[in-house]
Design an enzyme around this catalytic site. Structure first.
Site: not given
Ligand code: CMC
Length: 431
Positions: A308, A366
């Protein structure tokens, strides 16, 4: 916001700019950069808005480090445990918990608006049967501005109020009808003697040929799903609604924009993507393969339902949702469901894996909501529409707050331009 009497000083190119710092009632202070361009000729650069507060709000507070989510000051676990969705709607919209009389009046106003304009049926029928219900919702909610002209004037407080009630009341009918149309069953009209969640379940599952009785435990679980998703401060879809609204667009157009944004798999679409991922994994022995893929920098695959932007220790909504999942599965006698087995084992293995621990990736709301909805018999394509029903009140509360903000300006971010500079046009024969 309160002035802290503190300033931040930015020095560059022999310039020194003093920027005021303000404090909220909770959360980090903010540096006011509004005069930065005028005084310094520079922009700030923050793709993804990871360090940017876009507005001043009193609705929802999140402390991602501590796993805190408050609506108007009330912790989400208390609201999910003791309150119900329409009461939380009232709280979000008007700022305080209602008295018994106010609640009764609000519930009755919502209930009186659950039906759709009969002509809208033909609009539904224009879609392909295999259309995703979110596609239908974006279209139908946007089209509400063509059906309800008398509540599109954003400068009229009465019209704003009617539009708010209409959206909250009609969203379950729209989502349920999108579902009914996709499976070729007749539309089921709302029943106003039922509570909000029961009415939605009935519109999804009833058929004219036989009686349908709503199971109170399933209805309570659905109500809790609505409550847990009601608002989440300035997330992507809410920010989309605010940006759309900043131009003066009508409420139905703004909420349609929010629905479009919510659909993405990184946001509301994650509940569908998560269940599909669990099914694709299929059996617990394949989990290590998927965990390895999620850790592989060269593979775009992510564990859906994990991570998240704001919560970095746990998602307080997920804690309640997990408990609710246990109750529903217990009631339905589902123990050996293969998807559930995979979910439980995946959660365990990911939480023990240093990659996920180091990056502070935990199951989010989720991860569990899809398991409950699947057990209730809803198809994965309906998971995000259910999120959209629930989030409608959050979008509207934030929209109303924005419209009453004296500092409201059209949202207009700037950019760091990296393209070609001026060059002369070349006639096509000379290229
Ligand atoms: N699986 C594997 N690696 C992950 C994941 C994941 N689900 N989420 C983040 N990472 C890694 C990512 O690759 C990055 O690694 P590095 O620092 O080595 O590049 C690090 O963790 C930080 O990720 P980020 O993409 O910079 O983090 P963010 O804050 O931009 O993204 C997120 C948050 C929710 C979009 C992401 O965690 C994700 O894509 N999760 C899966 C989708 C999901 O479950 N979304 C629902 C969120 S809750 C409901 C809502 O509020 O909509």
């Amino acid at each position: 916001m309160a002035d802290t009497n503190k300033t931040a000083t930015l020095s560059f190119d022999n310039k020194r700019i003093e920027l005021p710092i303000y404090a909220g009632t909770a959360g980090p202070d903010v540096i006011d950069i509004r005069k930065l361009y005028a005084e310094g000729g520079v922009f700030t650069y923050d793709p993804g808005f990871t360090s940017t507060a876009s507005c001043d709000s009193t609705i929802t507070f999140i402390d991602g480090e501590e796993g805190v989510l408050l609506h108007r000051g009330y912790p989400i676990d208390q609201l999910a445990g003791k309150s119900h969705y329409l009461e939380v709607c009232y709280l979000l919209l008007y700022g305080d918990l209602p008295t018994a009389e106010q609640l009764e009046d609000f519930e009755s106003r919502v209930t009186q608006h659950t039906m759709l304009h009969e002509q809208m049926q033909y609009f539904f029928r224009g879609f392909r049967r295999d259309a995703h219900p979110m596609a239908v919702m974006v279209g139908v909610v946007g089209a509400m501005s063509a059906f309800y002209h008398d509540s599109t004037d954003i400068n009229d407080p009465w019209q704003r109020e009617v539009a708010s009630i209409r959206l909250i009341a009609k969203m379950p009918t729209i989502a349920a009808w999108a579902y009914k149309y996709s499976i070729g069953q007749p539309f089921v009209y709302p029943r106003n003697d039922l509570d909000y969640a029961s009415n939605f379940l009935r519109m999804c599952f009833a058929v004219p040929a036989e009686e349908y009785e709503v199971n109170p435990i399933l209805s309570r679980a659905m109500d809790r799903i609505f409550t847990l998703h009601a608002d989440h401060e300035q997330n992507a879809s809410t920010s989309t609604v605010r940006l759309a609204s900043s131009s003066g667009a009508n409420p139905f157009a703004c909420i349609a924009a929010g629905i479009a944004c919510l659909w993405g798999p990184a946001h509301g679409g994650a509940n569908q993507a998560c269940l599909e991922m669990l099914r694709e994994i299929g059996t617990p022995d394949r989990i290590p393969e998927f965990i390895a893929r999620a850790k592989d920098k060269n593979d775009p695959f992510r564990l859906m339902g994990f991570g998240h932007r704001v919560y970095k220790n746990f998602d307080p909504r997920a804690t309640v949702m997990k408990q609710s999942a246990d109750e529903v599965l217990d009631l339905l006698g589902i123990e050996n469901n293969p998807t559930l087995q995979v979910a439980k084992e995946l959660e365990k293995q990911a939480l023990e894996d240093p990659y996920f621990a180091d990056k502070k990736l935990f199951p989010n709301v989720d991860f569990y909501s899809g398991i409950i909805l699947d057990a209730m018999g809803l198809p994965t394509s309906m998971f995000t529409p259910i999120f959209a029903i629930a989030r409608t009140v959050g979008w509207i509360s934030q929209w109303k707050e924005q419209l009453s903000d004296p500092q409201l300006k059209i949202g207009r971010p700037r950019q760091l331009y990296h393209g070609e500079t001026t060059r002369d046009y070349i006639d096509v024969e000379n290229r």
